[in-house]
Design a protein around this motif. Structure first.
Motif, PDB file in Angstrom:
ATOM      1  N   THR A 132       1.868   1.837  -3.507  1.00 31.05           N
ATOM      2  CA  THR A 132       0.739   2.358  -4.286  1.00 31.05           C
ATOM      3  C   THR A 132       0.574   3.853  -4.068  1.00 31.05           C
ATOM      4  O   THR A 132       0.346   4.621  -5.017  1.00 31.05           O
ATOM      5  N   ARG A 166      -6.415   1.741   3.898  1.00 31.75           N
ATOM      6  CA  ARG A 166      -5.916   0.491   4.486  1.00 31.75           C
ATOM      7  C   ARG A 166      -4.726   0.750   5.412  1.00 31.75           C
ATOM      8  O   ARG A 166      -4.553   0.065   6.422  1.00 31.75           O
ATOM      9  N   LEU A 167      -3.923   1.734   5.078  1.00 29.72           N
ATOM     10  CA  LEU A 167      -2.733   2.019   5.875  1.00 29.72           C
ATOM     11  C   LEU A 167      -3.054   2.601   7.251  1.00 29.72           C
ATOM     12  O   LEU A 167      -2.185   2.620   8.127  1.00 29.72           O
ATOM     13  N   ASP A 218       0.821  -1.210   0.000  1.00 29.04           N
ATOM     14  CA  ASP A 218       0.000   0.000   0.000  1.00 29.04           C
ATOM     15  C   ASP A 218       0.856   1.263   0.000  1.00 29.04           C
ATOM     16  O   ASP A 218       0.494   2.262  -0.637  1.00 29.04           O
ATOM     17  N   ALA A 263      -5.538   2.735  -0.774  1.00 34.67           N
ATOM     18  CA  ALA A 263      -4.336   2.282  -0.065  1.00 34.67           C
ATOM     19  C   ALA A 263      -4.151   3.063   1.232  1.00 34.67           C
ATOM     20  O   ALA A 263      -3.796   2.486   2.268  1.00 34.67           O
TER      21      ALA A 263
END
Length: 219
Positions: free
Chosen positions: A120, A144-145, A117, A141
């Protein structure tokens, strides 16, 4: 005897290059790019059949194993720190079992929880030409991080409470090097970084170290 590092700083090879530079080692840098077929030559594939950089070649005495070849960037950095640094409590080399455990767990954590991620974000926020970027991929991304960044933010807070300013100790170690080399890719996500101020301040301090700056400048 001698240490050779194949790769370029604009890749995961920055990790062993940074580690060797932090330790002040006399090493040979073979600037092997990941594009153009250099990693697919017979000579390179004999070193790493996966065809990826970095590769570390360490010429040791026969009783120590002779020629040692290491690939996978985190393994390369950890190997250099463990076998070419002094566990004196001052260098990047782990000086205790606890520091070694922290270096191992945070390095593997960075690969599993951050790297895809973070890359990305880097590509779609900054590195790729504007017309090829897909902001929606970067946004997903970044979302999600937030989970792994919450983990490292909490750890850094706990470290501060015990009087330690870095991931494994009250000094910069290979644990910080490995994780910061990944998290640095996510810094273009400004809102994400602002939401995790301890992490943002820590990674900025890491990548502003003279050794990292010198490696990036040299390419």
């Amino acid at each position: 005897m001698g240490l050779t590092i194949h790769g370029i700083a604009a890749s995961r090879a920055v990790r062993p290059l940074w580690a060797a530079t932090e330790l002040g080692l006399d090493f040979t840098h073979v600037p092997t790019p990941y594009q153009g077929g250099a990693t697919r030559s017979p000579g390179f594939l004999a070193l790493n059949p996966n065809g990826h950089i970095p590769v570390v070649v360490d010429q040791q005495p026969p009783e120590q194993g002779g020629e040692i070849v290491v690939w996978e960037s985190m393994a390369c950095a950890l190997y250099i720190a463990r076998h070419h640094g002094q566990p004196d409590g001052h260098s990047i080399t782990p000086a205790t079992a606890r520091e070694d455990a922290e270096a191992l767990r945070w390095s593997f954590w960075a690969v599993n929880e951050l790297e895809a991620d973070a890359l990305t974000v880097l590509m779609h926020r900054m590195a790729m030409p504007a017309e090829r970027r897909k902001p929606e991929l970067a946004a997903a991304a970044e979302k999600r991080l937030t989970v792994p960044l919450r983990v490292i933010e909490q750890h850094l807070r706990q470290q501060h409470e015990r009087g330690e300013s870095h991931l494994a100790a009250d000094r910069f170690t290979v644990a910080d090097l490995c994780v910061a080399s990944v998290l640095n890719w996510a810094r273009p996500a400004r809102e994400l970084m602002a939401a995790h101020p301890l992490t943002h301040h820590w990674v900025r301090r890491c990548v502003e170290r003279p050794a990292h700056v010198a490696v990036k400048a040299a390419g």
